[in-house]
Design a protein around this motif. Structure first.
Motif, PDB file in Angstrom:
ATOM      1  N   ARG A  22       0.837  -1.220   0.000  1.00  0.00           N
ATOM      2  CA  ARG A  22       0.000   0.000   0.000  1.00  0.00           C
ATOM      3  C   ARG A  22       0.862   1.256   0.000  1.00  0.00           C
ATOM      4  O   ARG A  22       0.526   2.253  -0.649  1.00  0.00           O
ATOM      5  CB  ARG A  22      -0.935  -0.002   1.211  1.00  0.00           C
ATOM      6  N   LEU A  23       1.986   1.207   0.719  1.00  0.00           N
ATOM      7  CA  LEU A  23       2.861   2.383   0.771  1.00  0.00           C
ATOM      8  C   LEU A  23       3.517   2.669  -0.576  1.00  0.00           C
ATOM      9  O   LEU A  23       3.870   3.819  -0.860  1.00  0.00           O
ATOM     10  CB  LEU A  23       3.936   2.190   1.848  1.00  0.00           C
ATOM     11  N   THR A  24       3.710   1.643  -1.408  1.00  0.00           N
ATOM     12  CA  THR A  24       4.281   1.898  -2.735  1.00  0.00           C
ATOM     13  C   THR A  24       3.346   2.741  -3.591  1.00  0.00           C
ATOM     14  O   THR A  24       3.777   3.319  -4.592  1.00  0.00           O
ATOM     15  CB  THR A  24       4.582   0.575  -3.468  1.00  0.00           C
ATOM     16  N   ARG A  25       2.074   2.791  -3.215  1.00  0.00           N
ATOM     17  CA  ARG A  25       1.094   3.618  -3.948  1.00  0.00           C
ATOM     18  C   ARG A  25       0.790   4.915  -3.206  1.00  0.00           C
ATOM     19  O   ARG A  25      -0.200   5.591  -3.502  1.00  0.00           O
ATOM     20  CB  ARG A  25      -0.198   2.814  -4.148  1.00  0.00           C
ATOM     21  N   SER A  26       1.648   5.259  -2.236  1.00  0.00           N
ATOM     22  CA  SER A  26       1.429   6.460  -1.437  1.00  0.00           C
ATOM     23  C   SER A  26       1.504   7.712  -2.306  1.00  0.00           C
ATOM     24  O   SER A  26       2.228   7.764  -3.305  1.00  0.00           O
ATOM     25  CB  SER A  26       2.481   6.542  -0.326  1.00  0.00           C
ATOM     26  N   ARG A  27       0.750   8.735  -1.921  1.00  0.00           N
ATOM     27  CA  ARG A  27       0.794  10.007  -2.627  1.00  0.00           C
ATOM     28  C   ARG A  27       2.052  10.801  -2.303  1.00  0.00           C
ATOM     29  O   ARG A  27       2.333  11.800  -2.962  1.00  0.00           O
ATOM     30  CB  ARG A  27      -0.443  10.833  -2.273  1.00  0.00           C
ATOM     31  N   THR A  28       2.771  10.366  -1.259  1.00  0.00           N
ATOM     32  CA  THR A  28       4.039  11.016  -0.924  1.00  0.00           C
ATOM     33  C   THR A  28       5.151  10.340  -1.715  1.00  0.00           C
ATOM     34  O   THR A  28       5.434   9.154  -1.485  1.00  0.00           O
ATOM     35  CB  THR A  28       4.333  10.905   0.586  1.00  0.00           C
ATOM     36  N   PRO A  29       5.782  11.021  -2.657  1.00  0.00           N
ATOM     37  CA  PRO A  29       6.764  10.357  -3.538  1.00  0.00           C
ATOM     38  C   PRO A  29       7.884   9.662  -2.778  1.00  0.00           C
ATOM     39  O   PRO A  29       8.295   8.564  -3.151  1.00  0.00           O
ATOM     40  CB  PRO A  29       7.288  11.514  -4.394  1.00  0.00           C
ATOM     41  N   GLU A  30       8.397  10.293  -1.728  1.00  0.00           N
ATOM     42  CA  GLU A  30       9.515   9.683  -1.000  1.00  0.00           C
ATOM     43  C   GLU A  30       9.094   8.382  -0.330  1.00  0.00           C
ATOM     44  O   GLU A  30       9.848   7.400  -0.328  1.00  0.00           O
ATOM     45  CB  GLU A  30      10.072  10.653   0.048  1.00  0.00           C
ATOM     46  N   VAL A  31       7.891   8.355   0.231  1.00  0.00           N
ATOM     47  CA  VAL A  31       7.386   7.127   0.857  1.00  0.00           C
ATOM     48  C   VAL A  31       7.257   6.026  -0.181  1.00  0.00           C
ATOM     49  O   VAL A  31       7.684   4.886   0.035  1.00  0.00           O
ATOM     50  CB  VAL A  31       6.035   7.383   1.551  1.00  0.00           C
ATOM     51  N   ALA A  32       6.661   6.354  -1.322  1.00  0.00           N
ATOM     52  CA  ALA A  32       6.488   5.351  -2.378  1.00  0.00           C
ATOM     53  C   ALA A  32       7.828   4.830  -2.880  1.00  0.00           C
ATOM     54  O   ALA A  32       8.001   3.622  -3.092  1.00  0.00           O
ATOM     55  CB  ALA A  32       5.686   5.954  -3.525  1.00  0.00           C
ATOM     56  N   ARG A  33       8.795   5.742  -3.054  1.00  0.00           N
ATOM     57  CA  ARG A  33      10.102   5.319  -3.561  1.00  0.00           C
ATOM     58  C   ARG A  33      10.800   4.404  -2.561  1.00  0.00           C
ATOM     59  O   ARG A  33      11.339   3.350  -2.937  1.00  0.00           O
ATOM     60  CB  ARG A  33      10.971   6.547  -3.831  1.00  0.00           C
ATOM     61  N   ARG A  34      10.791   4.782  -1.306  1.00  0.00           N
ATOM     62  CA  ARG A  34      11.478   3.968  -0.299  1.00  0.00           C
ATOM     63  C   ARG A  34      10.779   2.623  -0.104  1.00  0.00           C
ATOM     64  O   ARG A  34      11.432   1.602   0.139  1.00  0.00           O
ATOM     65  CB  ARG A  34      11.564   4.727   1.025  1.00  0.00           C
ATOM     66  N   ALA A  35       9.472   2.610  -0.198  1.00  0.00           N
ATOM     67  CA  ALA A  35       8.736   1.348  -0.077  1.00  0.00           C
ATOM     68  C   ALA A  35       9.084   0.415  -1.232  1.00  0.00           C
ATOM     69  O   ALA A  35       9.254  -0.800  -1.044  1.00  0.00           O
ATOM     70  CB  ALA A  35       7.237   1.615  -0.030  1.00  0.00           C
ATOM     71  N   LYS A  36       9.199   0.961  -2.431  1.00  0.00           N
ATOM     72  CA  LYS A  36       9.580   0.129  -3.584  1.00  0.00           C
ATOM     73  C   LYS A  36      11.004  -0.398  -3.434  1.00  0.00           C
ATOM     74  O   LYS A  36      11.296  -1.543  -3.800  1.00  0.00           O
ATOM     75  CB  LYS A  36       9.434   0.938  -4.873  1.00  0.00           C
ATOM     76  N   ASP A  37      11.903   0.421  -2.891  1.00  0.00           N
ATOM     77  CA  ASP A  37      13.272  -0.034  -2.659  1.00  0.00           C
ATOM     78  C   ASP A  37      13.289  -1.200  -1.670  1.00  0.00           C
ATOM     79  O   ASP A  37      14.043  -2.168  -1.842  1.00  0.00           O
ATOM     80  CB  ASP A  37      14.137   1.106  -2.130  1.00  0.00           C
ATOM     81  N   ALA A  38      12.474  -1.098  -0.624  1.00  0.00           N
ATOM     82  CA  ALA A  38      12.413  -2.179   0.365  1.00  0.00           C
ATOM     83  C   ALA A  38      11.844  -3.448  -0.257  1.00  0.00           C
ATOM     84  O   ALA A  38      12.305  -4.555   0.041  1.00  0.00           O
ATOM     85  CB  ALA A  38      11.570  -1.745   1.566  1.00  0.00           C
ATOM     86  N   GLN A  39      10.853  -3.304  -1.130  1.00  0.00           N
ATOM     87  CA  GLN A  39      10.298  -4.474  -1.809  1.00  0.00           C
ATOM     88  C   GLN A  39      11.346  -5.169  -2.667  1.00  0.00           C
ATOM     89  O   GLN A  39      11.337  -6.400  -2.798  1.00  0.00           O
ATOM     90  CB  GLN A  39       9.115  -4.069  -2.686  1.00  0.00           C
TER      91      GLN A  39
END
Length: 616
Positions: free
Chosen positions: A440-457
């Motif tokens: 869900r965080l990878t689809r966050s409206r906050t770009p930094e949150v989405a980017r970091r979540a994708k990196d963790a994935q």
């Protein structure tokens, strides 16, 4: 009382030494060994897993059931009525099936990858499950022996402590058996006979033999009942006198707090665990002194006074544990460890309340029996412990689920910034609920949150994910020389692993300068640290990368000068090598390194190291 317990403990199998009882225990051990061997073989049959190992939600609970339930049967057979024993075995199986299924079903293959490792159970769930079964068994057994729902406290005490001693001795006996087998194998190997070594290496032999030997140990310790009680009495006597030491230490710790403050305790990062461990030690030692509470077992006056003091000290220790836990949760939110710590503190509070009431009762009730309310506290807190363990390791109060919800909520309300949030926890340490939250965080409206979540994935393991997060948040501290100078705009924005500046953490660690080092008309960046100088060059795509470094060699016993100071003093310059490079005919293979360079020789001020290719 002991005779009465022994009499009520006999069932249809007769006395503890009867052949029928021996056969029953050996049969339990043999069946357990065969079942565990079958389960083990399913994890590595010809190098590939077979059923039931291919079904993690079945394998996990089954492993715990086959390890723990036969032990309960060994402890109950000959002492409990068959209907009660079978009913208790069914209840224990259901309990293990529930917590085992939930523990496995909530996990993900994560960094291990599907099919690469046998199914696993999340730690410390098996330990807590075994604890709950031990407690439950010693609530059921005394009740059956006395034919009532709640037995007399001496019966609880006698059965539980006797079983504890039996368990330790049985494990020790099994370990000694294997030590002797290995010794015998070594002796035969010396004379060229390897049959015993080959035999004990076979899982079809080692697993069933271990369970059968353990069952024999249980029976032998049960037959010599008086000997076990004698060992237990000695152990309790020795431990009870340690209560004096522990009480003095706990009292001294609490007395010093007003003068030292709690900051040092909070800074340890493990204040709650330390304080709860001290409280647990006091609870155990109090019980070793109180024993079964009968008048003929009263400890000396000094121990009775110590028990009262220790019982009162439990309350401030538990309060400090709650306080430290509340501070950590307020600062960093819930984690599975903190939820389990809270559960332990809750149980500690139950003990502290009951024991404190028992210790202070004489102040308003003259003539009250010494610490008598402790008995009810122990029984009802034991029930509470089982309930708490069941809640923690089932969907009721799953620590991972509660932690994920709390951590994500903290991120969403801004209590933690995106760069400080632990995405690796969601990816690798909180099961399927964490992975779903990370998705869900990878689809966050906050770009930094989405980017970091994708990196963790995309990370392969938790260490890689956390290292990437630290490096992404890392801002190197690099001093520029001459003062007032500037580094190229994109230099510090590159990957710090490529720039070799991840070690530049505080002022003075690194000194950088911009110079054309190889005379090609294009400036490089030189970074000086204590003993080395690294060279960084801009690549065709604009990215800066380390291309090589120099290390200051040993100077014939003299201390090596600081490369940073040499740079500031202007004493660093390129120098032609006094010895040629070694070539293989196709490329330069190595640079020459002098054994003990002369620091007075200008050409040896900085010794060149092999130039590495730019990092990719």
């Amino acid at each position: 009382m002991t005779d009465a317990i022994e009499a009520t403990g006999r069932n249809s199998l007769g006395r503890t030494g009867s052949p029928l009882l021996v056969a029953a225990r050996l049969a339990i051990g043999l069946l357990q060994g065969g079942a565990l061997w079958w389960l083990y073989r399913s994890t590595r049959d010809g190098g590939a897993m077979t059923w039931p190992a291919t079904q993690p939600e079945l394998f996990g609970p089954l492993a715990m059931i086959l390890v723990m339930v036969p032990v309960l049967m060994l402890a109950g057979v000959g002492r409990m009525r068959w209907p009660v024993l079978l009913g208790w075995a069914v209840a224990a199986t259901a309990f293990l099936a529930l917590v085992g299924w939930h523990g496995v079903a909530s996990q993900t293959t994560g960094e291990y990858g599907p099919g690469r490792y046998p199914p696993f159970l999340p730690w410390p769930m098996p330990l807590f499950a075994a604890t709950a079964l031990f407690i439950g068994h010693h609530l059921v057994l005394p009740a059956d022996m006395e034919r009532r729902w709640i037995a007399a406290f001496p019966t609880y005490f006698d059965t539980a402590w006797k079983a504890g001693v039996q368990l330790v001795l049985s494990i020790g006996f099994t370990g000694a058996f294997w030590l002797l087998l290995f010794l015998g194998s070594a002796l035969f190997n010396v004379i060229g006979l390897h049959f015993l070594g080959d035999l004990i290496a076979k899982d079809w032999f080692s697993i069933p033999v271990t369970t059968v030997v353990f069952s024999v140990a249980v029976h032998l310790t049960d037959v010599r009942d008086g000997l076990i009680r004698g060992v237990r009495s000695v152990v309790l006597m020795l431990l009870s006198w340690l209560l004096l030491l522990m009480t003095v230490l706990a009292a001294g710790f609490l007395a010093a707090l007003p003068f030292t403050g709690l900051e040092g305790l909070w800074e340890t990062g493990s204040a709650t665990a330390l304080v709860l461990s001290a409280a647990a030690a006091l609870i155990i030692l109090i019980n070793t002194a109180y024993q079964d509470g009968r008048a003929d077992n009263l400890p000396p006056a000094i121990l009775r006074a110590t028990v009262r003091v220790a019982a009162v000290l439990l309350t401030p220790l538990v309060v400090i544990a709650f306080w430290g836990l509340a501070l950590r949760i307020g600062q960093h939110g819930l984690t599975p460890d903190r939820i389990i710590a809270f559960a332990c503190a809750l149980i500690g509070a139950a003990y502290a309340g009951g024991y404190g009431f028992a210790a202070l009762q004489p102040f308003w009730r003259k003539g009250a029996a010494w610490m008598h309310p402790l008995e009810k506290t122990n029984v009802w807190t034991a029930v509470l412990e089982i309930a708490v363990i069941l809640a923690l390791f089932s969907p009721i109060a799953d620590p991972a689920r509660l932690s994920v919800a709390d951590q994500v909520a903290r991120l969403e309300r801004g209590a933690v910034t995106p760069d400080k949030f632990d995405y690796a926890f969601l990816r690798f340490e909180s099961g399927k609920g964490g992975e779903a939250a990370l998705a869900r965080l990878t689809r966050s409206r906050t770009p930094e949150v989405a980017r970091r979540a994708k990196d963790a994935q995309a990370a392969d393991n938790r260490w890689e994910a956390r290292q990437a997060a630290r490096e992404a948040a890392f801002v190197p501290v690099v001093g520029v020389w001459p003062a007032g100078g500037a580094l190229p705009p994109r230099f510090l924005g590159s990957d710090p692993r490529d720039n070799d500046i991840f070690a530049c953490r505080k002022t003075g660690d690194c000194v950088a300068t911009v110079r054309d080092w190889n005379g090609d008309g294009v400036a490089e960046v030189l970074i000086a640290r204590r003993m080395n100088l690294s060279v960084h060059q801009q690549q065709a795509d604009g990215r800066w990368a380390k291309v090589g470094d120099y290390w200051l060699g040993a100077c014939r016993g003299r201390p090596s000068p600081d490369v940073r100071e040499e740079l500031k003093a202007g004493r660093l310059s390129p120098s032609p090598a006094r010895w040629p490079d070694l070539a293989t005919g196709s490329r330069a293979a190595a640079r020459f390194r002098e054994e003990e360079p002369d620091c007075d020789a200008a050409a040896a001020a900085i010794q060149p190291a092999p130039v590495s290719a730019p990092s990719r």
